[in-house]
Write a protein that holds these residues in place. Sequence first.
Motif, PDB file in Angstrom:
ATOM      1  N   HIS A 295       0.846  -1.198   0.000  1.00  0.00           N
ATOM      2  CA  HIS A 295       0.000   0.000   0.000  1.00  0.00           C
ATOM      3  C   HIS A 295       0.881   1.248   0.000  1.00  0.00           C
ATOM      4  O   HIS A 295       0.671   2.170   0.775  1.00  0.00           O
ATOM      5  CB  HIS A 295      -0.936  -0.005   1.209  1.00  0.00           C
ATOM      6  CG  HIS A 295      -1.827  -1.209   1.273  1.00  0.00           C
ATOM      7  ND1 HIS A 295      -3.012  -1.314   0.584  1.00  0.00           N
ATOM      8  CD2 HIS A 295      -1.672  -2.395   1.930  1.00  0.00           C
ATOM      9  CE1 HIS A 295      -3.565  -2.487   0.821  1.00  0.00           C
ATOM     10  NE2 HIS A 295      -2.782  -3.163   1.634  1.00  0.00           N
TER      11      HIS A 295
ATOM     12  N   HIS B  89       2.983   4.547  -1.830  1.00  0.00           N
ATOM     13  CA  HIS B  89       2.918   5.596  -2.835  1.00  0.00           C
ATOM     14  C   HIS B  89       4.331   6.054  -3.172  1.00  0.00           C
ATOM     15  O   HIS B  89       5.273   5.879  -2.382  1.00  0.00           O
ATOM     16  CB  HIS B  89       2.136   6.807  -2.323  1.00  0.00           C
ATOM     17  CG  HIS B  89       0.647   6.635  -2.309  1.00  0.00           C
ATOM     18  ND1 HIS B  89      -0.122   6.726  -3.449  1.00  0.00           N
ATOM     19  CD2 HIS B  89      -0.213   6.385  -1.285  1.00  0.00           C
ATOM     20  CE1 HIS B  89      -1.396   6.548  -3.130  1.00  0.00           C
ATOM     21  NE2 HIS B  89      -1.478   6.336  -1.827  1.00  0.00           N
TER      22      HIS B  89
ATOM     23  N   THR C 192       1.303   9.292  -6.828  1.00  0.00           N
ATOM     24  CA  THR C 192       0.541   8.184  -7.402  1.00  0.00           C
ATOM     25  C   THR C 192      -0.910   8.306  -6.954  1.00  0.00           C
ATOM     26  O   THR C 192      -1.198   8.742  -5.837  1.00  0.00           O
ATOM     27  CB  THR C 192       1.129   6.836  -6.970  1.00  0.00           C
ATOM     28  OG1 THR C 192       1.529   6.906  -5.597  1.00  0.00           O
ATOM     29  CG2 THR C 192       2.333   6.480  -7.809  1.00  0.00           C
ATOM     30  N   ARG C 193      -1.820   7.885  -7.833  1.00  0.00           N
ATOM     31  CA  ARG C 193      -3.243   8.021  -7.528  1.00  0.00           C
ATOM     32  C   ARG C 193      -3.713   6.968  -6.541  1.00  0.00           C
ATOM     33  O   ARG C 193      -4.537   7.244  -5.666  1.00  0.00           O
ATOM     34  CB  ARG C 193      -4.044   7.913  -8.827  1.00  0.00           C
ATOM     35  CG  ARG C 193      -3.784   9.019  -9.827  1.00  0.00           C
ATOM     36  CD  ARG C 193      -4.591   8.798 -11.104  1.00  0.00           C
ATOM     37  NE  ARG C 193      -4.402   9.890 -12.063  1.00  0.00           N
ATOM     38  CZ  ARG C 193      -4.972   9.922 -13.249  1.00  0.00           C
ATOM     39  NH1 ARG C 193      -5.753   8.919 -13.643  1.00  0.00           N
ATOM     40  NH2 ARG C 193      -4.771  10.944 -14.066  1.00  0.00           N
ATOM     41  N   THR C 194      -3.231   5.768  -6.712  1.00  0.00           N
ATOM     42  CA  THR C 194      -3.649   4.673  -5.835  1.00  0.00           C
ATOM     43  C   THR C 194      -2.412   3.994  -5.270  1.00  0.00           C
ATOM     44  O   THR C 194      -1.364   3.929  -5.933  1.00  0.00           O
ATOM     45  CB  THR C 194      -4.497   3.642  -6.606  1.00  0.00           C
ATOM     46  OG1 THR C 194      -3.744   3.145  -7.720  1.00  0.00           O
ATOM     47  CG2 THR C 194      -5.784   4.263  -7.101  1.00  0.00           C
ATOM     48  N   PRO C 195      -2.500   3.465  -4.058  1.00  0.00           N
ATOM     49  CA  PRO C 195      -1.340   2.788  -3.469  1.00  0.00           C
ATOM     50  C   PRO C 195      -1.087   1.442  -4.142  1.00  0.00           C
ATOM     51  O   PRO C 195      -1.982   0.851  -4.750  1.00  0.00           O
ATOM     52  CB  PRO C 195      -1.743   2.611  -2.002  1.00  0.00           C
ATOM     53  CG  PRO C 195      -3.240   2.567  -2.023  1.00  0.00           C
ATOM     54  CD  PRO C 195      -3.658   3.477  -3.136  1.00  0.00           C
ATOM     55  N   GLY C 196       0.133   0.970  -4.029  1.00  0.00           N
ATOM     56  CA  GLY C 196       0.501  -0.318  -4.613  1.00  0.00           C
ATOM     57  C   GLY C 196       1.840  -0.771  -4.080  1.00  0.00           C
ATOM     58  O   GLY C 196       2.250  -0.407  -2.978  1.00  0.00           O
TER      59      GLY C 196
ATOM     60  N   SER D 113       7.884  -0.789 -10.037  1.00  0.00           N
ATOM     61  CA  SER D 113       6.900  -1.255  -9.064  1.00  0.00           C
ATOM     62  C   SER D 113       6.711  -2.752  -9.266  1.00  0.00           C
ATOM     63  O   SER D 113       7.155  -3.331 -10.261  1.00  0.00           O
ATOM     64  CB  SER D 113       5.559  -0.525  -9.226  1.00  0.00           C
ATOM     65  OG  SER D 113       4.934  -0.918 -10.437  1.00  0.00           O
TER      66      SER D 113
ATOM     67  N   ASP E 160       3.594  -4.237  -9.065  1.00  0.00           N
ATOM     68  CA  ASP E 160       2.152  -4.453  -9.189  1.00  0.00           C
ATOM     69  C   ASP E 160       1.792  -5.484 -10.245  1.00  0.00           C
ATOM     70  O   ASP E 160       0.683  -6.018 -10.244  1.00  0.00           O
ATOM     71  CB  ASP E 160       1.447  -3.129  -9.495  1.00  0.00           C
ATOM     72  CG  ASP E 160       1.503  -2.159  -8.322  1.00  0.00           C
ATOM     73  OD1 ASP E 160       1.505  -2.633  -7.175  1.00  0.00           O
ATOM     74  OD2 ASP E 160       1.569  -0.945  -8.553  1.00  0.00           O
TER      75      ASP E 160
END
Length: 592
Positions: free
Chosen positions: A140, A142, A157-161, A179, A181
């Motif tokens: 989660h 950023h 970043t718009r969404t966590p990952g 990343s 993801d």
Amino acid sequence: MEEHVSGYLPPMRSRGPEFRLRRLTHDPAGAGDGAISPDGARFVASSRRAGSLNLWFYELATDQWHQGTRGAGDDIEAQWSPDSSCLAFTSSRGGHKAVWLYRARDGRISQLTYADHEEEYPQWSPDGTQIAYAGGPWGHRHFYVVPAKGGRPRAVTRTPGRAGACSYLPDGLALVCHSYDTGAGAISVLPLNGSPPIEVTDGSAWDYKPSVSSAHPVVAFSRSFEGRSVIWVQRLDGTGTGRALVTEAADDRWPNWTADGQNLFFHRLVDRGVGIWVLDRRTGGVRQIVGADEQPRYGSLSPDGTRLVYAAEDSGRSVVKIRDLAGGPPRLLPLGEAAFPAWSPDGRSIAYLSRHAARPRWEIASYDFAEGVSRVWTRGMDWLKGMHGPLDWSPDGTRLVFKSDTEPFEADLCVLDVRTGEVHKLTEDPWWDEAPSWTPDGRGVVFMSTRGGDWTWGFYRKDLATGEITTLAGPDYVERNNPHLLPDGTLLCSLVASGAEELHEQQPDGLGRVLSAAGPSVRYPVPSRDGSLVVFARTYRTVEYWLAENVWAPGSPIAGLAGDFDRPLETGPGPAPWSMGPVRSPVDTRRR
């Protein structure tokens, strides 16, 4: 997006006079993650040269090291400001990872970020006013930007990952990030104006730690399919065109450029087997069986204790050999590339890891001595990933236990029934479980795992009848590896107790002792079935620091990437050599 991309990078510059690849120095106490200064005169790296993991500086002109930071906690991942006056680095000296600053003129340090979660991988903006980094609980996270003089961080970043590391494009308008993801490592361009990210690599390999040249629109990063990493340099024009800087059998990581974009600095992990020994626990005697010339890695004793099967290095590949303990030359088994051999309890076969040249994935295989035939058990089981690591036979010889990666920094334990060929999961949760071995009674499996939380390691035992998992050692930040439970209840492993990995026993009453007769740098201890003998490898480990000079000059492996860049950046990076989903991480889980 085309005009954005054309504005990311300045015009091409002239090529250097002559390409040269040279080793600058090495550090047996090094942790890697070095960074070259903008002028190329020195580099900074993390090292335990004085005990704690601190920042050290190496002067290229004088070949001299000098210490930067001091004190407890790990100081890692340092990066130079554009004017070389300051460094941003990650440190746990405040209790958990945060971004700190080191002032070059007087060594003064100060904390820059203060979140209650981990923050790491700092990187300066080209004008030196901002610092980008990754932060948040794992899974989660950023990418953030914070003023270099201090202030409120801003998530970009718009969404966590599963955010990794990043670097700025030369005009400062976007980050190039890696990343996890996709299930592996993937590189993308992340514009700072809120536009969607642009894919650079598709996650079919493990790509990490990107760095962009200021001389040409290319990105350098570490790339691994399953095992060693290479420095990969790829164009940012959307074609997916890229090449390896070095193609020899090495493990090269964490590239970064000098300010002019002409020279590429990186570190190389050297982890070479120097011999295999056998320890007699009854007498304390130790005898060397295999010498350093074979670069052996892992061994297993035959059930009668007369022979050794072991993995060794041969022209950059891992092969498996057999040797009589009484003496005589070794015999190469016809297995191709193979690793982690384990003798079956009846002595009639071995299990091992096998890899075919046409595909990078390691497979579980066995070899029958009487028939001279190999069988690959896991071929076609595409849900199994990253199986490279120790495996073990059950005491009755009917099952094999091994680990399989599932997600980045997560792995489950699996059991193969050699009577049916079926594989089932023994553990299935969001932890990293590995190095499994059977208990002497066959009723359980001992393994190492991060399930203690906060990236701490512990030893655990799973009862096959009840499914209960009990803690045997830890979890804590003590580095311990490859546990085996002996018939007398002793827990055998290797453990870093005083700066070197040593052979260690934990008695049933919880008391532990180092078996000093085995010496330092012990790796992969494997006991005989009755626990009286222990075979183990010893290794030589160091971190080498390299500089590729004038990489755009003729003769450079990547010179051809400096071509016509009139084509716009597209979202498709082109096909990868293999498409295989999640792959084995080459990154230490405690470092990510």
